[in-house]
Design a protein around this motif. Structure first.
Motif, short mmCIF file in Angstrom:
data_model
loop_
_atom_site.label_atom_id
_atom_site.label_comp_id
_atom_site.label_asym_id
_atom_site.label_seq_id
_atom_site.Cartn_x
_atom_site.Cartn_y
_atom_site.Cartn_z
N THR A 4 0.90 -1.15 -0.11
CA THR A 4 0.22 0.06 0.03
C THR A 4 0.90 1.23 0.12
O THR A 4 1.79 1.35 0.62
CB THR A 4 -1.00 0.10 1.23
N SER B 84 -11.79 11.82 4.98
CA SER B 84 -12.19 12.48 6.38
C SER B 84 -11.17 13.45 7.07
O SER B 84 -11.59 14.36 7.63
CB SER B 84 -12.18 11.12 7.45
N ASP C 190 -9.51 -3.56 0.89
CA ASP C 190 -9.58 -3.18 2.23
C ASP C 190 -8.93 -2.04 2.60
O ASP C 190 -9.33 -1.01 3.05
CB ASP C 190 -9.84 -4.25 3.33
N LYS C 191 -7.55 -2.47 2.43
CA LYS C 191 -6.50 -1.14 2.59
C LYS C 191 -6.72 0.11 1.61
O LYS C 191 -6.54 1.19 2.08
CB LYS C 191 -5.18 -1.59 2.62
N ASN D 110 -4.33 -4.79 -1.67
CA ASN D 110 -5.53 -5.20 -0.84
C ASN D 110 -6.52 -4.16 -0.93
O ASN D 110 -6.40 -2.97 -0.45
CB ASN D 110 -4.93 -5.17 0.56
N SER E 275 -3.19 0.03 -3.64
CA SER E 275 -3.11 -1.08 -2.54
C SER E 275 -3.37 -2.30 -3.39
O SER E 275 -4.32 -2.32 -4.14
CB SER E 275 -3.51 -0.98 -1.46
N ILE F 250 -9.59 0.93 0.24
CA ILE F 250 -10.62 1.86 1.03
C ILE F 250 -10.29 2.60 2.13
O ILE F 250 -10.87 3.70 2.61
CB ILE F 250 -12.04 0.88 1.00
N LYS F 251 -9.60 1.96 3.22
CA LYS F 251 -9.33 2.59 4.53
C LYS F 251 -8.74 3.89 4.19
O LYS F 251 -8.92 4.83 4.82
CB LYS F 251 -8.50 1.68 5.27
N TYR F 252 -7.55 3.75 3.30
CA TYR F 252 -6.43 4.97 3.38
C TYR F 252 -7.36 5.94 2.40
O TYR F 252 -7.13 7.41 2.37
CB TYR F 252 -5.29 4.68 2.83
N SER F 253 -8.31 5.76 1.59
CA SER F 253 -9.07 6.54 0.53
C SER F 253 -9.80 7.33 1.51
O SER F 253 -9.89 8.48 1.32
CB SER F 253 -9.46 5.89 -0.54
N ASP F 254 -10.63 6.37 2.43
CA ASP F 254 -11.68 7.20 3.36
C ASP F 254 -10.95 8.09 4.25
O ASP F 254 -11.45 9.10 4.64
CB ASP F 254 -12.31 6.06 3.98
N GLU F 255 -9.66 7.75 4.65
CA GLU F 255 -8.88 8.62 5.58
C GLU F 255 -8.58 9.89 5.05
O GLU F 255 -8.71 10.85 5.65
CB GLU F 255 -7.53 7.86 6.11
#
Length: 266
Positions: free
Chosen positions: A121, A164, A153-154, A151, A149, A156-161
């Protein structure tokens, strides 16, 4: 950029076409597909009508280093554009009446996770544009960046971060933000028992070439073709120092790629 990337792949395919005219061995159908504008967003592959290509699997000749390397995984890729709007004011007369879009962007970026996040990632802020003059509190900034990434899930996680953090710091300063997050392409992963990978390894073994496995951090036409429904594998065509003024390919590598192509179709 001197053309090894990816004219080396094109040269190998054209040379293969010449050899096929005199090929006497048994083989299946061979499709030679040339896509354009890979560097600016895999544009040619995106617009390829995959239904016209009656192939079971594909080898994409678009990777550097030694012949024998195959890219078995590559990431999904999100890009974003964020437009931050603050409030202009005279920086010397009434700075307290302004809302700096630059400061809001800076606080958000400083709070993000960027760079090499883990082995699969990455995230990057690519460009920041804004401001009109030294004596004006900046009221608008455009920030562009990406997340990659292998992965999902990762990704999505860091894009959402990123979203936010931008929303949080802009709201705290009284600024507003509009964010456009887009998926450029999806990841792929080639299993060890995929026929095209087994065939590639066998071809290398027959030629006495060492197999090298790569888990890539960037995308290629393979991402698009694989996710359109044709299993694909990115393989090296021997180019070196790509994307630089010392880009090159040895004649030996060109010859080796041609022989490898003939071995793969047999």
């Amino acid at each position: 950029v001197l053309g090894a990337d990816d004219l080396s792949g094109v040269a190998a395919m054209l040379n293969l076409a010449e050899n096929l005219l005199e090929y006497k061995g048994s083989r299946g159908d061979v499709w030679l597909v040339f896509t354009i504008a890979e560097e600016i967003g895999l544009v040619g592959a995106r617009h390829l009508d995959i239904s016209t290509v009656k192939a079971d699997f594909a080898y994409v000749l678009d990777s550097g280093d030694d012949v024998g390397k195959a890219t078995v995984t590559a990431p999904s890729h999100n890009t974003f554009t964020a437009v931050i709007t603050g409030k202009a004011a005279h920086a010397g007369m009434e700075p307290e009446n302004g809302i700096s879009a630059i400061v809001a962007a800076s606080k958000a970026i400083a709070d993000m996770t960027t760079g090499r996040i883990d082995h699969e990632t990455t995230a990057n802020i690519g460009t920041i544009e804004g401001g009109k003059a030294l004596n004006i509190v900046c009221d608008k900034v455009t920030v562009k960046g990406e997340v990659r990434s292998r992965n999902l899930d990762k990704l999505i996680k860091y894009s959402d971060e990123i979203v936010s953090k931008l929303e949080k710091h802009c709201e705290a300063m009284g600024a507003s933000v509009e964010i456009d997050m887009e998926r450029e392409y999806n990841s792929f992963s080639v299993a060890d028992d995929e026929p095209m990978l087994i065939k590639f390894k066998n071809a290398l073994s027959n030629m006495g070439i060492k197999y090298i496995e790569e888990h890539r951090g960037g995308g290629s036409d393979t991402n698009v073709i694989y996710n359109k429904g044709i299993k694909a594998l990115t393989i090296s065509c021997g180019m070196e120092n790509v994307h630089s003024t010392s880009e090159r390919i040895g004649i030996y590598n060109l010859e080796t790629v041609k022989k490898l192509m003939l071995e793969l179709i047999s």
